[in-house]
Design a protein around this motif. Structure first.
Motif, mmCIF file in Angstrom:
data_model
loop_
_atom_site.group_PDB
_atom_site.id
_atom_site.type_symbol
_atom_site.label_atom_id
_atom_site.label_comp_id
_atom_site.label_asym_id
_atom_site.label_seq_id
_atom_site.Cartn_x
_atom_site.Cartn_y
_atom_site.Cartn_z
ATOM 1 N N ASP A 1 63.754 -56.437 60.005
ATOM 2 C CA ASP A 1 63.608 -57.253 61.203
ATOM 3 C C ASP A 1 64.461 -58.523 61.089
ATOM 4 N N ALA A 2 64.510 -59.284 62.130
ATOM 5 C CA ALA A 2 65.361 -60.476 62.177
ATOM 6 C C ALA A 2 64.930 -61.520 61.156
ATOM 7 N N LEU B 1 67.016 -63.173 53.825
ATOM 8 C CA LEU B 1 68.020 -62.663 52.898
ATOM 9 C C LEU B 1 69.293 -63.504 52.951
ATOM 10 N N ALA B 2 69.750 -63.836 54.153
ATOM 11 C CA ALA B 2 70.956 -64.649 54.305
ATOM 12 C C ALA B 2 70.750 -66.030 53.694
#
Length: 66
Positions: free
Chosen positions: A2-3, A9-10
């Motif tokens: 999901d977003a 993660l980013a």
């Protein structure tokens, strides 16, 4: 994924990159300090004058029976 997962993660990847950049900068600074200290020590050793008027035979033999 999901977003929110992608954003986490980013952020984690960017944070890891920043930590590595800081660690590398600290490492380079410590290497510069060590190089300066080594240069200073070498200059101090080179500037030390040898003992004056000593005979050339001194230091050629070691007394092993003492």
């Amino acid at each position: 994924m999901d977003a929110v997962g992608i954003a986490k993660l980013a952020t984690s990847i960017a944070d890891t990159g920043t930590r590595q950049d800081v660690a590398i900068a600290v490492l380079k600074k410590s290497q510069d300090i060590q190089a300066a200290a080594a240069t200073q020590m070498l200059e101090a050793v080179q500037s030390a004058a040898p003992a004056p008027n000593l005979p050339p035979h001194l230091g050629n033999h070691i007394n092993t029976t003492a």
